[in-house]
Each structure stands twice: as C-alpha cells, then as structure tokens.
Design an enzyme around this catalytic site. Structure first.
Site, PDB file in Angstrom:
ATOM      1  N   GLY A   1      -3.020  -3.595  11.810  1.00  0.00           N
ATOM      2  CA  GLY A   1      -3.483  -4.034  10.498  1.00  0.00           C
ATOM      3  C   GLY A   1      -4.993  -4.145  10.502  1.00  0.00           C
ATOM      4  O   GLY A   1      -5.658  -3.513   9.674  1.00  0.00           O
TER       5      GLY A   1
ATOM      6  N   GLU B   1     -17.079  -4.165  25.001  1.00  0.00           N
ATOM      7  CA  GLU B   1     -16.253  -5.366  25.150  1.00  0.00           C
ATOM      8  C   GLU B   1     -15.014  -5.319  24.248  1.00  0.00           C
ATOM      9  O   GLU B   1     -13.899  -5.640  24.679  1.00  0.00           O
ATOM     10  CB  GLU B   1     -17.078  -6.621  24.826  1.00  0.00           C
ATOM     11  CG  GLU B   1     -18.202  -6.901  25.797  1.00  0.00           C
ATOM     12  CD  GLU B   1     -19.508  -6.215  25.410  1.00  0.00           C
ATOM     13  OE1 GLU B   1     -20.521  -6.446  26.090  1.00  0.00           O
ATOM     14  OE2 GLU B   1     -19.503  -5.454  24.413  1.00  0.00           O
TER      15      GLU B   1
ATOM     16  N   ILE C   1     -10.039   8.765   0.757  1.00  0.00           N
ATOM     17  CA  ILE C   1      -9.983   7.640  -0.181  1.00  0.00           C
ATOM     18  C   ILE C   1      -9.936   6.326   0.600  1.00  0.00           C
ATOM     19  O   ILE C   1      -9.194   6.194   1.585  1.00  0.00           O
ATOM     20  CB  ILE C   1      -8.738   7.725  -1.089  1.00  0.00           C
ATOM     21  CG1 ILE C   1      -8.803   8.949  -2.003  1.00  0.00           C
ATOM     22  CG2 ILE C   1      -8.580   6.455  -1.926  1.00  0.00           C
ATOM     23  CD1 ILE C   1      -9.886   8.897  -3.070  1.00  0.00           C
TER      24      ILE C   1
ATOM     25  N   HIS D   1      -3.841   3.045  -3.458  1.00  0.00           N
ATOM     26  CA  HIS D   1      -4.145   2.548  -2.118  1.00  0.00           C
ATOM     27  C   HIS D   1      -3.537   1.179  -1.867  1.00  0.00           C
ATOM     28  O   HIS D   1      -2.814   0.987  -0.873  1.00  0.00           O
ATOM     29  CB  HIS D   1      -5.661   2.490  -1.902  1.00  0.00           C
ATOM     30  CG  HIS D   1      -6.056   2.369  -0.463  1.00  0.00           C
ATOM     31  ND1 HIS D   1      -5.628   1.333   0.351  1.00  0.00           N
ATOM     32  CD2 HIS D   1      -6.823   3.150   0.320  1.00  0.00           C
ATOM     33  CE1 HIS D   1      -6.130   1.497   1.570  1.00  0.00           C
ATOM     34  NE2 HIS D   1      -6.846   2.588   1.576  1.00  0.00           N
TER      35      HIS D   1
ATOM     36  N   HIS E   1     -27.708 -15.715  25.561  1.00  0.00           N
ATOM     37  CA  HIS E   1     -26.684 -15.432  26.560  1.00  0.00           C
ATOM     38  C   HIS E   1     -25.960 -16.690  27.044  1.00  0.00           C
ATOM     39  O   HIS E   1     -25.122 -16.600  27.938  1.00  0.00           O
ATOM     40  CB  HIS E   1     -27.317 -14.729  27.771  1.00  0.00           C
ATOM     41  CG  HIS E   1     -27.595 -13.281  27.549  1.00  0.00           C
ATOM     42  ND1 HIS E   1     -28.303 -12.815  26.469  1.00  0.00           N
ATOM     43  CD2 HIS E   1     -27.240 -12.183  28.262  1.00  0.00           C
ATOM     44  CE1 HIS E   1     -28.392 -11.494  26.535  1.00  0.00           C
ATOM     45  NE2 HIS E   1     -27.740 -11.086  27.609  1.00  0.00           N
TER      46      HIS E   1
ATOM     47  N   ASN F   1      -7.453  11.658   3.807  1.00  0.00           N
ATOM     48  CA  ASN F   1      -7.240  11.726   2.361  1.00  0.00           C
ATOM     49  C   ASN F   1      -8.491  11.426   1.535  1.00  0.00           C
ATOM     50  O   ASN F   1      -8.447  11.457   0.306  1.00  0.00           O
ATOM     51  CB  ASN F   1      -6.091  10.800   1.934  1.00  0.00           C
ATOM     52  CG  ASN F   1      -6.359   9.330   2.257  1.00  0.00           C
ATOM     53  OD1 ASN F   1      -7.482   8.847   2.178  1.00  0.00           O
ATOM     54  ND2 ASN F   1      -5.306   8.608   2.627  1.00  0.00           N
TER      55      ASN F   1
ATOM     56  N   HIS G   1      -1.710  -1.012   7.168  1.00  0.00           N
ATOM     57  CA  HIS G   1      -1.433  -1.334   5.767  1.00  0.00           C
ATOM     58  C   HIS G   1      -0.343  -0.425   5.203  1.00  0.00           C
ATOM     59  O   HIS G   1       0.356  -0.788   4.264  1.00  0.00           O
ATOM     60  CB  HIS G   1      -2.703  -1.210   4.926  1.00  0.00           C
ATOM     61  CG  HIS G   1      -3.355   0.130   5.009  1.00  0.00           C
ATOM     62  ND1 HIS G   1      -4.191   0.470   6.055  1.00  0.00           N
ATOM     63  CD2 HIS G   1      -3.293   1.212   4.206  1.00  0.00           C
ATOM     64  CE1 HIS G   1      -4.611   1.718   5.880  1.00  0.00           C
ATOM     65  NE2 HIS G   1      -4.079   2.188   4.755  1.00  0.00           N
TER      66      HIS G   1
ATOM     67  N   ARG H   1     -21.714 -19.103  36.722  1.00  0.00           N
ATOM     68  CA  ARG H   1     -22.658 -18.282  37.488  1.00  0.00           C
ATOM     69  C   ARG H   1     -23.165 -19.062  38.697  1.00  0.00           C
ATOM     70  O   ARG H   1     -23.357 -18.506  39.781  1.00  0.00           O
ATOM     71  CB  ARG H   1     -23.844 -17.884  36.603  1.00  0.00           C
ATOM     72  CG  ARG H   1     -24.901 -17.074  37.365  1.00  0.00           C
ATOM     73  CD  ARG H   1     -26.209 -17.020  36.612  1.00  0.00           C
ATOM     74  NE  ARG H   1     -27.180 -16.175  37.294  1.00  0.00           N
ATOM     75  CZ  ARG H   1     -28.472 -16.162  37.034  1.00  0.00           C
ATOM     76  NH1 ARG H   1     -28.972 -16.966  36.099  1.00  0.00           N
ATOM     77  NH2 ARG H   1     -29.293 -15.370  37.685  1.00  0.00           N
TER      78      ARG H   1
ATOM     79  N   HIS I   1       0.846  -1.194   0.000  1.00  0.00           N
ATOM     80  CA  HIS I   1       0.000   0.000   0.000  1.00  0.00           C
ATOM     81  C   HIS I   1       0.885   1.249   0.000  1.00  0.00           C
ATOM     82  O   HIS I   1       1.248   1.756   1.068  1.00  0.00           O
ATOM     83  CB  HIS I   1      -0.903   0.001   1.232  1.00  0.00           C
ATOM     84  CG  HIS I   1      -1.814  -1.186   1.323  1.00  0.00           C
ATOM     85  ND1 HIS I   1      -3.143  -1.126   0.992  1.00  0.00           N
ATOM     86  CD2 HIS I   1      -1.572  -2.467   1.702  1.00  0.00           C
ATOM     87  CE1 HIS I   1      -3.697  -2.319   1.167  1.00  0.00           C
ATOM     88  NE2 HIS I   1      -2.761  -3.149   1.601  1.00  0.00           N
TER      89      HIS I   1
ATOM     90  N   ASP J   1     -31.539 -16.326  31.192  1.00  0.00           N
ATOM     91  CA  ASP J   1     -31.324 -15.378  30.093  1.00  0.00           C
ATOM     92  C   ASP J   1     -31.514 -16.018  28.730  1.00  0.00           C
ATOM     93  O   ASP J   1     -31.690 -15.323  27.727  1.00  0.00           O
ATOM     94  CB  ASP J   1     -29.936 -14.752  30.186  1.00  0.00           C
ATOM     95  CG  ASP J   1     -29.881 -13.623  31.194  1.00  0.00           C
ATOM     96  OD1 ASP J   1     -30.945 -13.072  31.529  1.00  0.00           O
ATOM     97  OD2 ASP J   1     -28.769 -13.294  31.654  1.00  0.00           O
TER      98      ASP J   1
END
Length: 655
Positions: free
Chosen positions: A116, A403, A186, A258, A465, A184, A67, A512, A27, A461
């Site tokens: 990356g 998360e 792009i 690119h 879940h 840029n 990249h 649990r 790139h 749940d």
C-alpha cells in the site's frame, strides 16, 4: 464454447468494479487496467498451488500497487484459494473482511506481502529475490527454483525507495525478479506528466535491468514480453502500456477511475461494453471453471517438488530453515560464561559483533548487512562472507547508502522464509528506514535492526548524527521490540531474544562509546522480562534508579553517592520498556514497588513517555533538546549525565 482470456480478464474487472461500488470506496482503475496482464501471468507463467499457499518453491507475486487490491482478491478467489470467499469480496473494505483496502499478508494466504505504501512492495520483492538466490545457492535447483513477480504502478516507480531497490537488484543481478509496470500514465492528480518527465525505462536500464515493453491489452504481446523477461539473466522491467479503468467507456484513461467507484450508471455501461451480463458478484460457471483449472495446474509441480524434497539429503536442514525455529541457548552458553569471566569493557556495538560470532557460526540462516557502515555497525563476522552476483551463497550484503531499501529488502527476506535477516545503520538514520520498520512490525516479521551510535555519547559528529527522540519514537511502534542493553552480557541476552522472536521485529540500540560491565551473572536471561533489579539498596530504600544502555553504569555511580548519604537506592536496568510493561503486575510491583519510593529515569534521550514507568511524581533525567559537537564524555557531562549533577537533583526532589 471455449472461454478466451478476454472473458477471464473481464471476470477480474467485474469483481473489482462491483466490490468497490458496494464499498463506495476503492481504486477500480488499476485492477481493470491490469486484468489482461494478470490473466496472462496466471495462465502461462506463475507457479502456485491454491491448495498449499505456503509451498516453499512457489513463485512469489507481490502487488506493490496495493491500492489495486481487488486485483489480488479477484485472482485469489478465481483460482481457487480457500479465501477470499465471494462473501468476503462482497464485504470489501468492511470490518472483519479479510479483503482490506490494501492487501495484508496476515489476513489472507496467497497475499505475500502487506503493501500500500507505494514502492515498498517492489522493494520487499527485491528481498524475496535475494532470499531465493541465496537458498538456491545452498540447496540447489531441486529444492529452490522460483521467481518473484511484481505489479507496480507509476507511484511505486516515483517513490524514492524505488531508486534504492532497483539499484540493489541490478547490482546483485537478480534475474529471477520481474516487475510488471502498469504504465497507464495516470496518477490521482491526473496525467503523470503533471509531475514527471523522466525516462523510466532508461533509468532502469542504467541500473543494470533488462527493459521490455508491450501492449498491456494484447495477450500475445504480453506473453512475448514476459517470456523475454524470464529468459533474460538480469532483473526485468516489463512496461505494460495499459488504459486505466479499461472497459469503462466514459471514464477509462483518466484519473476519474483511479480512486473512486465507477458509479451505477458507468458500471452498467461497462457491463455492456465488456459483454458482461452476469449479476453483481456472479461469475459464469464456464469462466470460473477456466480460472479454477489454472489453479489446479500447480498441484503437479508441487507434487514433483515434494518428491524431490523427500529424496534429498538436504531435507532436514531445508525444513529446519523454512520452519524458522531458532534456539540459541546452546550456541551462546559457553560464550556468555566466558563473558562473566573476562568482563570486557567494550562499546555495545562491539559486544554485538562479539555475540554475532557464535550465532552466525551456529545458524547459517542468519544473513547480515549494513547500509555502508560495516566498520561502525559491526554486523559482519568471519562466518559471513559477502553475498554478490558472483556468489549468492554469501551471508553478508553491502547495501550501500540505502537505509530504506535495506530495511524493505530485509522484510522481503523474512517474508520469503529460510533466512533471518539483520542489518545495521546509525540510530539517527532509522528515520530514513522508518516506513519499512513499521511494515516489519505490522506484518509480524523477524527482522533485527542493529542501530548503533545511540545517543549524544557518539560525540563529535554533532546533533545531525545524535539521536534524541529516536528511541522513544521507535518504542511507540506497536509490535516493535526495542532493546537497549547496558553491557556485553545484556547484548548477548537481547540478541537471543530477538532471534527467538518469530512474530515481530527487534531493534538493538547500541553505543559507540566503551561501557564497563555491570552484570556478572549469566545463570538466566534477566533481559527476558524487560527490566530487573541489577543492584539492591544497601540501606532503607528511598529511590529506584531506572536506566537503559550506557546510563546503567551511571546509575550505579549515582546509587553509590546516594548510599554514602544514607539514602538507599535500587538500580534497575530496563533493556526493553515494552517487554517490562507486558509482565504481570506482581513482577512489575516487585521491580518497581508502589510504596512511595521515588522513581528516577536516566536515559540520554527525550524524557517523553517515561512517566509510564516513573509515575506522575517521578524524576526524569534526559535530553529534551538537540545535542552538540564535542567528544562524547564532554557532552555527557555538559548535558548533566554525571553522578555529581544527578545526585543533587534527587536529593532536592526527596525534599
């Protein structure tokens, strides 16, 4: 003749286009477009010393737009790092060259993070900035006083993790964090407006960031904008208006530069446009000397810092934390001995909280948090007060419902050093965090993921879940240690193993529901080998029951029924499948003898992969479907996790 900054920037452009052309892959657009910005950063703002790439008080520079890796490789070489050498750059993207397609921190010193996957570099930089502010609050400006700089592209700012990361950074007021946006306009598909029309500057401002703009090819304007960012107490977004592939007369400003080499004809035209007449992979001596002089500047700042460290009363503790050694044996010995006396019946998420008590008391580098599930994950102790913009000395972060952002920030903290991060969420939501968990493993980072509600046993749940495939999918990630302890003693052992492991992340899969104690001995850390015989057959052994977590107690009930019928059954607890498989053959054969004994796996999750343990003729008790909504005990019985339902299957298998 004096070398000017344009000539220095053109050295980056030349190396980038030559290396990518030689590789016929890469790139060129981003490093060519951001070369001027990088030159100003290295000339006037970045604190670094190529002779000591791991100097603790250096600025951190993260190339989130990974990249554009040739920007990193070019600046590292030009400023005088030992590697990459010019031969390394000539072999860009080739086998055994440290100049990989995307920067990898384990390949080159000076690469602060493996980037990356877009957005993750910026999110890791948030963690670095948190670590800097926390350690500054503990050790003061004399020892910790540096900034975190990021180069990010449009893709980094589009990815969802960017929203999580900048929200956290703005909320915590991380004013030492500065993001250089390669604005840029792009992407690979073409103009940004094909897919996006949002006001990025307004979004950042809305999250509490300072935003400043500049012409990314005007050196004075770039310097002005960076100076504004440094002076502002908020995290800063510096929108650098650039031309992608700057200098390539026929391709600049378009997606043509690119993700593809420029081609010989365009490179020749670019050399003419830039006034660069050196051969490929050659940098004129005067320009190289100007760059090397920038690299040499950091030596004095580092030397002054070393003097302050030598004279500091906090030197020993600071050095200990940055070294990262954790020996929890003494801190946990009394605690584990008491467990063997009390034999508490508790959910392993609660047992984890109990173990964290003495650990967070003994090790102030432990910095915890939760993605809005503190009361469920049990990751906070009395020793971890909140970390916020009013008090960075705290050791507990309320990450909010982020998360992915939490996991990436923890990676950044581990990369920074001086802190050992751990954070919690429900195991089912590990899927939200998975790309960052993968980068934890790829980079070999000590990050501890506390993943609770680890099976259908979590109950009402319902299947949205209830993790079914998550345990095995996490075990599939190379270099990720997945622990599923069966009781409070195993939890304590697994915490010790996770903290003492410096070369990779760990998962603690926790229940649990309350679990009875199965272990009573704490003489040695039996979990250290991944699996061990927790109960020996009373009669001639015909079955080995292998279980994890909440199913270990169930396996002992099954064994009791089998023994009552004259069928000898060993019970093996396997808190870490990968750790067990890494043991020598003698140990594995002792725990799981290869004598025709039937091996039965019992785990409330998918049976995929268990044949690696049981062999092709084993019996697998598991769940290869989604769960349901009901109390946990009801579900476990409904889906066959009871001694009365498992024992007949074993007898039938034995024939």
């Amino acid at each position: 003749m004096t070398v000017n900054q344009r000539q220095m920037a053109n050295a980056i452009r030349a190396l980038a286009m030559d290396a990518i052309q030689a590789a016929n892959s890469g790139h060129p657009g981003m490093p060519m477009g951001m070369a001027d910005v990088a030159t100003v950063l290295y000339s006037d703002f970045l604190k670094f010393d190529p002779a000591d790439p791991k100097w603790p008080d250096r600025d951190r520079f993260v190339l989130s737009a990974g990249h554009g890796s040739m920007l990193a490789y070019a600046t590292l070489h030009l400023t005088g790092y030992a590697r990459p050498t010019m031969d390394n750059i000539r072999n860009f993207r080739q086998l055994h060259s440290p100049c990989a397609g995307h920067p990898e921190n384990f390949e080159l010193e000076g690469v602060e993070a493996t980037t990356g996957p877009l957005g993750q570099g910026l999110a890791m930089a948030v963690g670095m900035a948190i670590a800097e502010r926390h350690l500054n609050a503990v050790f003061g400006d004399d020892l910790v006083d540096h900034k975190t700089w990021v180069v990010a592209g449009d893709g980094c700012l589009m990815e969802g993790i960017n929203h999580e990361a900048i929200g956290l950074a703005g909320h915590l007021g991380l004013g030492r964090l500065n993001v250089l946006w390669d604005d840029n306009r792009i992407t690979i598909d073409g103009a940004v407006d094909l897919s996006s029309s949002e006001d990025i500057a307004a979004r950042y401002a809305a999250t509490g960031w300072h935003v400043v703009k500049c012409d990314g090819h005007d050196f004075d304007d770039i310097k002005r904008a960076m100076a504004e960012a440094v002076a502002d107490p908020r995290p800063s977004l510096i929108a650098c208006h650039t031309i992608i592939g700057y200098g390539a007369p026929n391709k600049q400003g378009s997606s043509k530069v690119h993700g593809s080499p420029l081609g010989d004809e365009e490179i020749a035209a670019t050399r003419q446009q830039l006034g660069w007449d050196s051969a490929p992979f050659e940098v004129p001596e005067d320009i190289l000397s100007a760059w090397r002089a920038l690299g040499a500047k950091g030596a004095s700042a580092k030397s002054e810092w070393q003097d302050r460290l030598s004279n500091s009363s906090k030197k020993t503790e600071f050095t200990r934390r940055m070294t990262g050694d954790v020996d929890s044996t003494a801190a946990m010995s009394t605690y584990k001995a008491q467990l063997a006396v009390d034999l508490p019946k508790a959910a392993t998420r609660k047992s984890s909280e109990m173990a964290l008590g003495p650990l967070t008391e003994a090790f102030p580098e432990l910095l915890g948090g939760s993605a809005d599930l503190t009361g469920s994950n049990n990751t906070k102790t009395s020793f971890t007060k909140p970390l916020n913009k009013d008090d960075y000395s705290g050791r507990y972060i309320y990450y909010g419902i982020r998360e992915f952002g939490m996991a990436a920030a923890m990676n950044g903290m581990a990369l920074h050093g001086g802190v050992v991060p751990f954070g919690g969420t429900f195991m089912i939501f590990s899927d939200y965090a998975r790309p960052a968990i993968r980068l934890s493993a790829l980079q070999g980072l000590r990050v501890v993921y506390v993943l609770t509600h680890d099976s259908i046993g979590q109950g009402e749940d319902g299947p949205t879940h209830q993790p079914v495939e998550q345990l095995q999918s996490l075990r599939m990630i190379p270099n990720l240690e997945v622990f599923r302890p069966c009781d409070a003693i195993e939890v304590a052992e697994c915490w010790q193993l996770a903290l003492e492991r410096k070369d990779g992340p760990s998962v603690l899969a926790l229940s649990r529901q309350d679990l009875a104690m199965v272990r009573t001995s704490v003489d040695s850390n039996l979990s250290a080998k991944g699996a061990y015989r927790i109960q020996t057959a009373g009669t001639a052994r015909k079955v080995v029951l292998i279980a994890t977590g909440s199913e270990v107690a169930l396996a002992t009930e099954v064994a009791a029924q089998l023994e009552a019928k004259g069928i000898g059954a060993d019970v093996v607890s396997m808190p870490s499948m990968t750790r067990f498989l890494a043991q020598d053959a003698a140990y594995r054969n002792d725990v799981l003898p290869d004598d025709g004994t039937l091996r039965v796996s019992i785990e409330a999750g998918t049976t995929f992969g268990w044949s690696d343990i049981t062999g092709s003729n084993g019996l697998h008790i598991g769940l290869d479907r989604f769960g349901a909504s009901a109390p946990g005990k009801v579900l476990m019985d409904h889906f066959g996790f009871s001694a009365d339902k498992i024992t007949p299957q074993i007898i039938a298998k034995l024939g």
